[in-house]
Design a protein around this motif. Sequence first.
Motif, PDB file in Angstrom:
ATOM      1  N   ASP A   1      74.033 -38.868  16.156  1.00 14.95           N
ATOM      2  CA  ASP A   1      73.616 -38.265  14.887  1.00 14.95           C
ATOM      3  C   ASP A   1      72.103 -38.352  14.712  1.00 14.95           C
ATOM      4  O   ASP A   1      71.461 -37.413  14.215  1.00 14.95           O
ATOM      5  CB  ASP A   1      74.304 -38.964  13.717  1.00 14.95           C
ATOM      6  N   LEU A   2      71.516 -39.479  15.136  1.00 18.87           N
ATOM      7  CA  LEU A   2      70.079 -39.677  15.013  1.00 18.87           C
ATOM      8  C   LEU A   2      69.322 -38.705  15.922  1.00 18.87           C
ATOM      9  O   LEU A   2      68.325 -38.090  15.501  1.00 18.87           O
ATOM     10  CB  LEU A   2      69.727 -41.120  15.370  1.00 18.87           C
ATOM     11  N   VAL A   3      69.775 -38.559  17.160  1.00 16.10           N
ATOM     12  CA  VAL A   3      69.120 -37.638  18.090  1.00 16.10           C
ATOM     13  C   VAL A   3      69.241 -36.202  17.586  1.00 16.10           C
ATOM     14  O   VAL A   3      68.295 -35.408  17.670  1.00 16.10           O
ATOM     15  CB  VAL A   3      69.718 -37.791  19.506  1.00 16.10           C
ATOM     16  N   ARG A   4      70.394 -35.879  17.036  1.00 17.15           N
ATOM     17  CA  ARG A   4      70.578 -34.531  16.491  1.00 17.15           C
ATOM     18  C   ARG A   4      69.615 -34.282  15.335  1.00 17.15           C
ATOM     19  O   ARG A   4      69.007 -33.210  15.228  1.00 17.15           O
ATOM     20  CB  ARG A   4      72.019 -34.348  16.033  1.00 17.15           C
ATOM     21  N   GLU A   5      69.444 -35.283  14.467  1.00 14.35           N
ATOM     22  CA  GLU A   5      68.502 -35.164  13.353  1.00 14.35           C
ATOM     23  C   GLU A   5      67.076 -34.981  13.865  1.00 14.35           C
ATOM     24  O   GLU A   5      66.304 -34.153  13.343  1.00 14.35           O
ATOM     25  CB  GLU A   5      68.580 -36.411  12.465  1.00 14.35           C
ATOM     26  N   ALA A   6      66.703 -35.742  14.897  1.00 13.70           N
ATOM     27  CA  ALA A   6      65.358 -35.643  15.470  1.00 13.70           C
ATOM     28  C   ALA A   6      65.128 -34.277  16.096  1.00 13.70           C
ATOM     29  O   ALA A   6      64.046 -33.689  15.953  1.00 13.70           O
ATOM     30  CB  ALA A   6      65.157 -36.753  16.501  1.00 13.70           C
ATOM     31  N   GLN A   7      66.132 -33.772  16.778  1.00 10.76           N
ATOM     32  CA  GLN A   7      65.996 -32.463  17.420  1.00 10.76           C
ATOM     33  C   GLN A   7      65.808 -31.363  16.376  1.00 10.76           C
ATOM     34  O   GLN A   7      64.958 -30.482  16.523  1.00 10.76           O
ATOM     35  CB  GLN A   7      67.243 -32.185  18.280  1.00 10.76           C
ATOM     36  N   GLN A   8      66.561 -31.440  15.306  1.00 14.70           N
ATOM     37  CA  GLN A   8      66.446 -30.450  14.246  1.00 14.70           C
ATOM     38  C   GLN A   8      65.097 -30.545  13.543  1.00 14.70           C
ATOM     39  O   GLN A   8      64.462 -29.520  13.238  1.00 14.70           O
ATOM     40  CB  GLN A   8      67.582 -30.631  13.231  1.00 14.70           C
TER      41      GLN A   8
ATOM     42  N   ARG B   1      59.861 -38.187  17.375  1.00 12.29           N
ATOM     43  CA  ARG B   1      59.714 -39.623  17.656  1.00 12.29           C
ATOM     44  C   ARG B   1      59.771 -40.446  16.364  1.00 12.29           C
ATOM     45  O   ARG B   1      60.328 -41.554  16.342  1.00 12.29           O
ATOM     46  CB  ARG B   1      58.392 -39.860  18.400  1.00 12.29           C
ATOM     47  N   GLU B   2      59.207 -39.890  15.298  1.00 11.10           N
ATOM     48  CA  GLU B   2      59.226 -40.605  14.019  1.00 11.10           C
ATOM     49  C   GLU B   2      60.652 -40.776  13.501  1.00 11.10           C
ATOM     50  O   GLU B   2      61.002 -41.827  12.955  1.00 11.10           O
ATOM     51  CB  GLU B   2      58.367 -39.858  13.002  1.00 11.10           C
ATOM     52  N   VAL B   3      61.473 -39.746  13.672  1.00 11.84           N
ATOM     53  CA  VAL B   3      62.865 -39.834  13.213  1.00 11.84           C
ATOM     54  C   VAL B   3      63.603 -40.929  13.981  1.00 11.84           C
ATOM     55  O   VAL B   3      64.318 -41.758  13.398  1.00 11.84           O
ATOM     56  CB  VAL B   3      63.586 -38.483  13.380  1.00 11.84           C
ATOM     57  N   ILE B   4      63.437 -40.937  15.301  1.00  8.78           N
ATOM     58  CA  ILE B   4      64.151 -41.919  16.125  1.00  8.78           C
ATOM     59  C   ILE B   4      63.625 -43.331  15.870  1.00  8.78           C
ATOM     60  O   ILE B   4      64.396 -44.302  15.814  1.00  8.78           O
ATOM     61  CB  ILE B   4      64.074 -41.514  17.606  1.00  8.78           C
ATOM     62  N   ALA B   5      62.309 -43.460  15.681  1.00  8.37           N
ATOM     63  CA  ALA B   5      61.745 -44.779  15.381  1.00  8.37           C
ATOM     64  C   ALA B   5      62.262 -45.295  14.037  1.00  8.37           C
ATOM     65  O   ALA B   5      62.606 -46.476  13.903  1.00  8.37           O
ATOM     66  CB  ALA B   5      60.226 -44.705  15.370  1.00  8.37           C
TER      67      ALA B   5
END
Length: 372
Positions: free
Chosen positions: A260-267, A287-291
């Motif tokens: 879910d986190l990677v999907r959010e970062a990609q979007q 990168r900020e989303v994943i961090a």
Amino acid sequence: MSLRPFDTGDFAERMRRGAEAAAAAGFDGLLVAPGPDLQYFTGYRPAVTERLTMLVLAAGREPALIVPKLERPDAEHAAGAGAVVMTDWTDGADPYAAALPLLGDGTRFAVSDNAWAMHLLGLQRAVPGSSYAALTESLPMLRAVKDRHELERLAAAGAAADQTYEDILNVRFAGRRESEIAADLASLLREHGHEQVDFTVVGSGPNGANPHHEAGERVIEVGDAVVLDFGGLKDGYGSDTTRTVHVGDVIDPEVQRVHDLVREAQQAAFEAVRPGIACQEVDRVAREVIAAGGYGEYFIHRVGHGIGLTTHEPPYMVEGEEREVVPGMCFSIEPGVYLPGRFGVRIEDIVTATETGAERFNNTPHEMAVVH
């Protein structure tokens, strides 16, 4: 959709722009060796051998192509041949002496990255004091902005990769080796029109924590997350997409959370794309989303790379790349999280920058698909 073949006018315009870009960057000319650059400028795709073949582009001069005499008939049939002055050399002669008149009085040249060292050294001997700079360093945006016909090919390649993904969801995963799934992917890419398969990454379970894992003999098990990254060339242009699937209906909560986190970062990175934004900003957004989600140290690669005649080319969406996004640029957005010894997750689409934002060339669902 029927794709219009590139014609002499297309190649003449590319060569004109290439010569002007080289001059604007302070070079006396641009030397183009066999490979994707020569294909881009002329449509000619000779075998790469020890015999010198070279296109010379210089502002204010006609494009000049030197080829081995025995290969001239093939060169003359290239779609862009009508836009160049062609000369040849014969086995036993000095090819660099034959190429010398094409260089004029120039001593500073940009040169294709994949030019053979023996050819570059031969030119240095023929032109004492000459200097050379690799295209990726000196003119990295030369092929980066695609025209309408290139965009059509990239869209078609992306659609074929999407069809491949949809089909692979219907094959059995559990109890089969990664190499078998990789072979299925390669077969499906060809079935959907790819003339060349460049990679079929199948990283199951702990192997998914290696972003470029070579599909091996590990047997895929129920409960595995499986990273599927595959692509190649269709009608001469690249595809590259990644989805992470799960074997079995019961998904580990952390696997789901990371996905879910990677999907959010990609979007978020996709939504950040617009003309004028620095390439590095697309990387930063993901990168900020994943961090913020607590997995920053496990996102271990850039967020994207350009694509066109090759599946990896400029622009690179990475920290330090300050060049601005321009409409027509095409590149991947592929954030990932890799937990050593456990699992990995990556989601990747090819996108193109438009006048107002971005458009995807991959449109399969981003939700984690369940396979069996």
